[in-house]
Design an enzyme around this catalytic site. Structure first.
Site, PDB file in Angstrom:
ATOM      1  N   SER A  13       0.875  -1.187  -0.205  1.00 57.67           N
ATOM      2  CA  SER A  13      -0.028   0.138   0.089  1.00 57.67           C
ATOM      3  C   SER A  13       0.851   1.315   0.153  1.00 57.67           C
ATOM      4  O   SER A  13       0.461   2.343  -0.177  1.00 57.67           O
ATOM      5  CB  SER A  13      -0.978   0.009   1.205  1.00 57.67           C
ATOM      6  N   GLY A  14       2.167   0.961   0.239  1.00 51.49           N
ATOM      7  CA  GLY A  14       3.103   2.253   0.237  1.00 51.49           C
ATOM      8  C   GLY A  14       3.406   2.644  -1.345  1.00 51.49           C
ATOM      9  O   GLY A  14       3.034   2.156  -2.377  1.00 51.49           O
ATOM     10  N   TYR A  15       4.032   3.571  -1.534  1.00 51.17           N
ATOM     11  CA  TYR A  15       4.488   4.131  -2.749  1.00 51.17           C
ATOM     12  C   TYR A  15       5.411   3.200  -3.287  1.00 51.17           C
ATOM     13  O   TYR A  15       5.178   2.936  -4.652  1.00 51.17           O
ATOM     14  CB  TYR A  15       5.231   5.519  -2.691  1.00 51.17           C
ATOM     15  N   ALA A  16       6.473   2.600  -2.744  1.00 47.67           N
ATOM     16  CA  ALA A  16       7.453   1.865  -3.331  1.00 47.67           C
ATOM     17  C   ALA A  16       6.831   0.643  -3.668  1.00 47.67           C
ATOM     18  O   ALA A  16       6.940   0.002  -4.952  1.00 47.67           O
ATOM     19  CB  ALA A  16       8.539   1.434  -2.552  1.00 47.67           C
ATOM     20  N   CYS A 150      17.508   5.378  -2.960  1.00 46.41           N
ATOM     21  CA  CYS A 150      17.179   6.463  -4.203  1.00 46.41           C
ATOM     22  C   CYS A 150      18.380   7.521  -4.189  1.00 46.41           C
ATOM     23  O   CYS A 150      19.089   7.639  -5.378  1.00 46.41           O
ATOM     24  CB  CYS A 150      16.061   6.856  -4.281  1.00 46.41           C
ATOM     25  N   ASN A 314      13.005   8.640  -8.391  1.00 44.89           N
ATOM     26  CA  ASN A 314      12.971   7.875  -7.128  1.00 44.89           C
ATOM     27  C   ASN A 314      12.503   6.873  -6.993  1.00 44.89           C
ATOM     28  O   ASN A 314      12.911   5.703  -6.106  1.00 44.89           O
ATOM     29  CB  ASN A 314      13.084   8.925  -5.995  1.00 44.89           C
TER      30      ASN A 314
END
Length: 347
Positions: A13-16, A150, A314
């Site tokens: 559920s996170g961006y990564a 990143c 990133n």
């Protein structure tokens, strides 16, 4: 019939994790079978990642419901995976960690950087540092991949050829990274609150950035490296400028030659140094959603200073994209599979 590997994403559920899911859904050899999230369990993936509407019918499950998969991708916050690594190793033959838990090889360096002992120091030697340009041969057949940070990626890719071939003097190198807000993760904080972040250029780590240890581990030679990070209003992207010095008698032709010799056949490295126009140097705006790293430089021949420029997204070349690039290498697939997006202009 194409070979397919099943993939489970832990912390999706996170961006990564969401970015890795986006890329994996378009990969011809990957089949995503599970995506976990403690806070979003039971919800459709597209409720959290609306860009994936119509691309998948998966729903989030809790990590306790994780099933076996060929590949387990860990997209958890720092210091969340290492203490549970045996649990995840029991679920998949190949483990890819997007966090910092297994990047550093020396447990004493880890303790110094993160202020606590590593939860599984005996495991550190099992992991390949996930930078394809530096570790392609070690990644072939790898089953433990610790993806590079990143900011570290942008610094390493700018400096590595020049240090490897002796084009830079072994003296202080100072690098500043202008970083998009997504690098801070999906969890809200005072610093990410819109009235505080919008329009701001805020120095948030003038010294002691944790990625310094990664870069020093991976770069040739022993020299002082100083990193400073500045938050920007952009959501994606890192633009790094590194200041270094070349020996007497060297010129920009030596810098060109070093980049060409080391990166000449790299599919995701582009040298950007154009004499005219507004796009003469790397610009992360042009890399949103791509796995490219654009590199540029400019010389001050009066002082011997060279300014190196490095731009990446990133979340892609800095996280999920190079993770997928590493998996392609590990499985002997075409290295660019699932990573062909060329970016947009204008944006």
């Amino acid at each position: 019939m194409s070979e397919h590997k099943t993939v489970a994403i832990v912390g999706g559920s996170g961006y990564a994790g969401g970015e890795f899911l986006r890329l994996a859904l378009g990969h011809p050899h990957l089949k995503v079978t599970q995506v976990t999230s403690e806070r979003s369990a039971g919800l459709p993936v597209s409720m959290v990642h609306p860009n994936l509407r119509g691309r998948t019918n998966l729903k989030f499950v809790k990590a306790a419901a994780l099933e076996d998969a060929d590949i387990v991708v860990l997209a958890l916050p720092h210091n969340s995976a290492a203490g549970r690594i045996a649990e995840f190793e029991a679920k998949g033959r190949v483990i890819v960690d997007l966090s910092a838990d297994f990047r550093l090889k020396d447990p004493e360096v880890y303790r110094a950087v993160y202020g606590e002992p590593h939860p599984a120091p005996e495991k550190l030697g099992d992991w390949v540092y996930g930078n394809p340009e530096l570790h392609r041969e070690q990644l072939r057949g790898a089953t433990r991949i610790a993806c590079a940070g990143c900011f570290a990626t942008s610094v390493i890719l700018a400096l590595y050829p020049l240090l490897k071939l002796g084009v830079l003097l072994p003296k202080d190198i100072i690098a500043t990274g202008l970083v998009g807000s997504s690098a801070a993760g999906a969890s809200a904080s005072d610093s990410s609150h819109h009235p505080e972040r919008a329009g701001s250029l805020r120095v948030y780590k003038p010294v002691g950035h944790r990625h310094t240890a990664e870069a020093q581990q991976e770069l040739p030679g022993h020299f002082p490296l100083h990193l400073t990070a500045i938050s920007t209003p952009r959501v994606r992207g890192i633009l790094t400028t590194a200041h270094a010095w070349i020996p007497d008698g060297y010129s920009d032709r030596d810098v060109w030659s070093a980049y060409r010799e080391v990166y000449g056949s790299e599919p995701f490295i582009r040298i950007v140094k154009v004499a005219k126009g507004i796009h003469r140097y790397p610009d992360p705006m042009l890399l949103d959603g791509t796995n490219y790293c654009d590199l540029g430089f400019e010389m001050d021949m009066d002082t011997g200073r060279v300014v190196l420029m490095s731009a990446i997204d990133n979340l892609v070349k800095g996280t999920a994209g190079h993770a997928l690039q590493c998996l392609n290498i590990a499985h002997d697939w075409e290295e660019t599979l699932g990573l062909e997006f060329a970016g947009l202009h204008p944006v």
